[in-house]
Scaffold this motif. Structure first.
Motif, mmCIF file in Angstrom:
data_model
loop_
_atom_site.group_PDB
_atom_site.id
_atom_site.type_symbol
_atom_site.label_atom_id
_atom_site.label_comp_id
_atom_site.label_asym_id
_atom_site.label_seq_id
_atom_site.Cartn_x
_atom_site.Cartn_y
_atom_site.Cartn_z
ATOM 1 N N GLN A 274 21.555 6.076 4.791
ATOM 2 C CA GLN A 274 20.331 5.865 4.021
ATOM 3 C C GLN A 274 19.101 6.235 4.840
ATOM 4 O O GLN A 274 19.074 6.043 6.058
ATOM 5 N N ARG A 275 18.119 6.721 4.156
ATOM 6 C CA ARG A 275 16.807 6.927 4.770
ATOM 7 C C ARG A 275 15.732 6.677 3.718
ATOM 8 O O ARG A 275 16.015 6.657 2.511
ATOM 9 N N VAL A 276 14.531 6.480 4.189
ATOM 10 C CA VAL A 276 13.418 6.116 3.305
ATOM 11 C C VAL A 276 12.258 7.067 3.559
ATOM 12 O O VAL A 276 11.912 7.358 4.703
ATOM 13 N N ILE A 277 11.680 7.557 2.480
ATOM 14 C CA ILE A 277 10.459 8.368 2.551
ATOM 15 C C ILE A 277 9.315 7.530 1.987
ATOM 16 O O ILE A 277 9.404 7.014 0.872
ATOM 17 N N ARG A 278 8.272 7.404 2.762
ATOM 18 C CA ARG A 278 7.121 6.571 2.377
ATOM 19 C C ARG A 278 5.996 7.445 1.831
ATOM 20 O O ARG A 278 5.668 8.484 2.401
ATOM 21 N N THR B 291 0.808 -1.220 0.000
ATOM 22 C CA THR B 291 0.000 0.000 0.000
ATOM 23 C C THR B 291 0.840 1.268 0.000
ATOM 24 O O THR B 291 0.299 2.354 0.192
ATOM 25 N N GLU B 292 2.157 1.141 -0.195
ATOM 26 C CA GLU B 292 3.008 2.318 -0.118
ATOM 27 C C GLU B 292 4.135 2.264 -1.131
ATOM 28 O O GLU B 292 4.498 1.208 -1.645
ATOM 29 N N HIS B 293 4.646 3.454 -1.429
ATOM 30 C CA HIS B 293 5.898 3.598 -2.167
ATOM 31 C C HIS B 293 6.977 3.959 -1.156
ATOM 32 O O HIS B 293 6.755 4.795 -0.280
ATOM 33 N N ALA B 294 8.142 3.350 -1.283
ATOM 34 C CA ALA B 294 9.261 3.655 -0.391
ATOM 35 C C ALA B 294 10.425 4.162 -1.237
ATOM 36 O O ALA B 294 11.013 3.416 -2.021
ATOM 37 N N VAL B 295 10.729 5.445 -1.098
ATOM 38 C CA VAL B 295 11.794 6.078 -1.878
ATOM 39 C C VAL B 295 13.073 6.082 -1.037
ATOM 40 O O VAL B 295 13.105 6.641 0.066
ATOM 41 N N LEU B 296 14.123 5.473 -1.568
ATOM 42 C CA LEU B 296 15.399 5.363 -0.860
ATOM 43 C C LEU B 296 16.280 6.566 -1.193
ATOM 44 O O LEU B 296 16.498 6.894 -2.358
#
Length: 241
Positions: A57-61, A30-35
Motif C-alpha cells: 500500500q501507498r498513499v498519495i496526498r 487539510t488534505e486528501h489521502a488516496v490509498l
C-alpha cells in the motif's frame, strides 16, 4: 507515503519500506489521502489515524484547501487584429482526489483549458469591446472554465482577469481614441447647453411679447434685489389717435 507533485505522481512511497510491517499514518483535515493497493487506486482515506502495509500500500496526498494559481500571460489577437496579452488568477479546490490521481495531476491541463477559453473569448471581441466589457468577459470565462475544471476533479471557486497588456504603440493609439471620444462628448454637451439656453431665451421673449406687464414685474423684482442703484420709472406717452 509522499507529498503530491502537481504534474507528476511518484511511483514509490516516500517511506521506501518493503516489509509486511504495518506503519501508522495520520490524515489531517487539510488534505486528501488516496490509498493505492498493489497499484490500484482504491479509496480516499478519511481524516484520522490509519495503519497501512508499505509493501502493498501507498498513499498519495493532495491538498484539500483552496489553491490560487496564476496562469501566465499569453499573446492573442482580437477580432480586429489587435495584439493583447492577458494574465489570469484562478482559485480552485480538489473535489475528486481519485480522479486527480488517475489523471496524474491537474495543473498543466487546467492551465491549458483556461488559456484556450480566454483565447476563444478574446478572439471574438474587438479591442474596444474587450476594454469596455471586461466584467462580462470575466463572467463568461468563469462559465467556460467551470465545466473544464470539474472534468479534472476540481471545483472552480473563481477565475479573474488580472490585467490586459497591449503594446506601447497600440496603447497610445487607444489613448488618442479615448481622448477624441471624450472631447467629442464635451463638445456635444456644450452644444446641448447652448441650445437649452437659447430655447429658454426664446420662450422668455415670446412670453414678454404676449404679456408686456411681465417686463415691468421683472424690473420691480430686480429693484427689490438691488441696493445702491437709482431707477427711474415712468409711463409711456399716450399714443396719438
Amino acid at each position: 507515503m509522499h507529498n503530491y507533485s502537481p504534474n507528476r505522481l511518484h511511483p514509490r512511497a516516500a517511506t521506501g519500506l518493503r516489509s509486511f510491517r504495518r506503519v501508522r499514518l495520520v490524515v489531517d483535515e487539510t488534505e486528501h489521502a488516496v490509498l493505492i493497493v498493489d497499484g490500484r487506486i482504491t479509496r480516499v482515506l478519511p481524516t484520522g489515524v490509519h495503519r497501512i502495509t508499505p509493501r502493498h500500500q501507498r498513499v498519495i496526498r493532495l491538498p484539500a484547501t483552496e489553491q490560487t494559481v496564476i496562469i501566465p500571460g499569453q499573446e492573442m489577437l482580437t477580432v480586429d487584429g489587435a495584439g493583447v496579452r492577458t494574465t489570469l488568477a484562478a482559485t480552485v479546490a480538489v473535489n475528486d482526489p481519485m480522479l486527480v490521481v488517475r489523471r496524474g495531476g491537474w495543473h498543466e491541463p487546467f492551465h491549458l483549458k483556461a488559456q484556450l477559453a480566454v483565447r476563444r473569448l478574446v478572439g471574438a471581441l474587438t479591442l474596444d469591446e474587450l476594454l469596455v466589457a471586461r466584467t462580462q468577459l470575466q463572467a463568461d470565462l468563469n462559465l467556460a472554465v467551470g465545466p473544464e475544471a470539474s472534468a479534472l476533479g476540481l471545483d472552480l471557486v473563481g477565475i479573474d482577469v488580472r490585467d490586459f497588456i497591449v503594446p506601447g504603440e497600440l496603447k497610445r493609439a487607444v489613448a488618442d481614441v479615448v481622448a477624441a471620444r471624450l472631447s467629442g462628448q464635451a463638445t456635444l454637451e456644450r452644444a446641448r447647453g447652448e441650445t437649452a439656453a437659447l430655447r429658454s431665451l426664446a420662450n422668455a421673449a415670446k412670453a414678454a411679447a404676449d404679456n408686456p406687464a411681465l417686463l415691468q414685474l421683472r424690473v420691480i423684482q430686480q429693484m427689490g434685489q438691488s441696493t445702491g442703484n437709482t431707477f427711474v420709472v415712468g409711463t409711456a406717452p399716450p399714443l396719438d389717435r
